[in-house]
Write a protein that holds these residues in place. Structure first.
Motif, mmCIF file in Angstrom:
data_model
loop_
_atom_site.group_PDB
_atom_site.id
_atom_site.type_symbol
_atom_site.label_atom_id
_atom_site.label_comp_id
_atom_site.label_asym_id
_atom_site.label_seq_id
_atom_site.Cartn_x
_atom_site.Cartn_y
_atom_site.Cartn_z
ATOM 1 N N ASP A 34 0.707 -39.962 -29.309
ATOM 2 C CA ASP A 34 -0.105 -39.214 -30.273
ATOM 3 C C ASP A 34 0.773 -38.519 -31.304
ATOM 4 O O ASP A 34 0.528 -38.594 -32.516
ATOM 5 C CB ASP A 34 -0.949 -38.149 -29.556
ATOM 6 N N THR A 38 0.981 -40.076 -35.138
ATOM 7 C CA THR A 38 0.366 -39.356 -36.260
ATOM 8 C C THR A 38 1.415 -38.888 -37.261
ATOM 9 O O THR A 38 1.165 -38.895 -38.471
ATOM 10 C CB THR A 38 -0.430 -38.139 -35.763
ATOM 11 N N GLY A 208 -10.969 -40.032 -30.415
ATOM 12 C CA GLY A 208 -11.428 -38.675 -30.697
ATOM 13 C C GLY A 208 -10.344 -37.615 -30.708
ATOM 14 O O GLY A 208 -10.640 -36.429 -30.916
ATOM 15 N N LEU A 210 -8.010 -37.053 -32.874
ATOM 16 C CA LEU A 210 -7.811 -36.459 -34.205
ATOM 17 C C LEU A 210 -8.741 -35.277 -34.442
ATOM 18 O O LEU A 210 -8.330 -34.243 -34.989
ATOM 19 C CB LEU A 210 -8.024 -37.515 -35.297
ATOM 20 N N THR A 211 -9.977 -35.409 -34.021
ATOM 21 C CA THR A 211 -10.938 -34.319 -34.226
ATOM 22 C C THR A 211 -10.814 -33.235 -33.169
ATOM 23 O O THR A 211 -11.473 -32.193 -33.266
ATOM 24 C CB THR A 211 -12.378 -34.876 -34.218
ATOM 25 N N SER A 212 -9.959 -33.474 -32.173
ATOM 26 C CA SER A 212 -9.756 -32.483 -31.112
ATOM 27 C C SER A 212 -8.498 -31.650 -31.330
ATOM 28 O O SER A 212 -8.042 -30.967 -30.400
ATOM 29 C CB SER A 212 -9.678 -33.188 -29.751
ATOM 30 N N GLY A 213 -7.923 -31.732 -32.516
ATOM 31 C CA GLY A 213 -6.755 -30.909 -32.825
ATOM 32 C C GLY A 213 -5.519 -31.690 -33.221
ATOM 33 O O GLY A 213 -4.574 -31.128 -33.770
ATOM 34 N N PHE A 215 -5.193 -33.953 -35.536
ATOM 35 C CA PHE A 215 -5.085 -34.097 -36.991
ATOM 36 C C PHE A 215 -4.194 -32.994 -37.575
ATOM 37 O O PHE A 215 -3.348 -33.246 -38.434
ATOM 38 C CB PHE A 215 -6.476 -34.038 -37.628
ATOM 39 N N LYS A 216 -4.379 -31.779 -37.077
ATOM 40 C CA LYS A 216 -3.592 -30.635 -37.542
ATOM 41 C C LYS A 216 -2.107 -30.853 -37.257
ATOM 42 O O LYS A 216 -1.257 -30.687 -38.149
ATOM 43 C CB LYS A 216 -4.080 -29.368 -36.841
#
Length: 302
Positions: A34, A38, A208, A210-213, A215-216
């Motif tokens: 991850d 990213t 999911g 990315l939307t769970s933190g 992405f930041k």
């Protein structure tokens, strides 16, 4: 000159904060795949966007052959290995120790250069190696009665990261120097991205995360790891020169140790700071002669 000093210093500081952010991402449950995935994917998007906008609004163009571009992409796989090995090390050892292991690239580069040029190291280079190894031993508390129980596999990954980084530095200056810094950085990162996403398929795009933190953290790591450093170095190093640039780049080490102490709460002993200081002194000494020669030439020309 002042602008170059500031850019190189900020680029080094940017590298220095990475291990702390990676540790924080791990604490939130994200994996090595991850984190590395990213970072390179988001960084790649940002850099190629910069390249596209530059071509769109600038009439200047630096053409190069497909073969040269391919070399840069292949070279980028070494930076991908650095990220994988370094972040794997950060997973199992303290961030302050992981950065010390990565800094071993300083003496590894000297050894590789000596082997490739078939030339024995100078006394200054041997002294540099000795100081770095002593500083690492002190910073790792190896002389302490309470010897820390570090994960040996994590240490091995840190050493591998340093070796891959030294290889990258050896070949980086020989390819693509006629290209704009953003284009060169984007091509190198393309190679890193291909390698990392081949080893760790980007499941974060569909599971999911990315939307769970994630992405930041992806944006933060891309910004501080793959966007700011290469661009700041590319603009700053031509002004400072390699000697002063290498000295300024050493800021990465104390910044990483300081961040791990303040943000992560890792215990950093006085003897460890002494070890950090010795490594910094070694880096300064190894580059001070070239810096003096450069200044004497400038004075002569004036």
């Amino acid at each position: 000159m002042f602008r170059g000093i500031v850019l190189v210093f900020l680029g080094a500081c940017s590298f220095g904060v990475l291990s702390t952010f990676v540790k924080l991402a791990y604490k939130e449950g994200f994996t090595l795949g991850d984190v590395t995935g990213t970072q390179v994917l988001f960084g790649l998007i940002v850099l190629w966007t910069i390249v596209f906008l530059r071509k769109l609004f600038s009439s200047k163009s630096n053409s190069t052959s497909f073969r040269e571009k391919l070399k840069l992409i292949i070279m980028g796989t070494s930076t991908g290995l650095v990220s994988i090995f370094y972040y794997k090390s950060v997973q199992t050892v303290p961030a302050s120790i992981a950065i010390l292991l990565l800094m071993q690239f300083t003496w590894m580069s000297l050894v590789i250069e000596a082997i490739m040029k078939r030339r024995l190291p100078t006394r200054t280079q041997l002294g540099t190696v000795a100081l770095i190894l002593l500083g690492t031993a002190l910073a790792g508390r190896l002389f302490s009665a309470d010897l820390p129980d570090f994960d040996l596999i994590g240490i091995g990954y840190g050493v591998l990261a340093a070796f891959c980084y030294s290889i990258f530095l050896m070949i980086n200056g020989a390819v693509g120097n006629q290209l704009h810094p953003a284009t060169k950085s984007a091509l190198i990162l393309t190679g890193a991205c291909i390698l990392i996403l081949s080893v760790f398929p980007p499941m974060f795009l569909v599971n999911g995360a990315l939307t769970s933190g994630l992405f930041k953290w992806g944006l933060i790591l891309a910004l501080f790891g793959t966007v700011i450093p290469p661009l700041f170095y590319a603009y700053g190093l031509p002004e400072t020169g390699l000697g002063l640039g290498a000295i300024l780049s050493a800021a990465e080490l104390p910044v990483a140790v300081l961040m791990s102490s303040i943000i992560l709460g890792e215990e950093v002993w006085t003897v460890q700071w002494l070890g950090v200081a010795l490594i910094l002194v070694a880096i300064v000494l190894s580059n001070i002669n070239s810096l003096r020669k450069k200044r004497s030439k400038e004075v002569t020309l004036v």
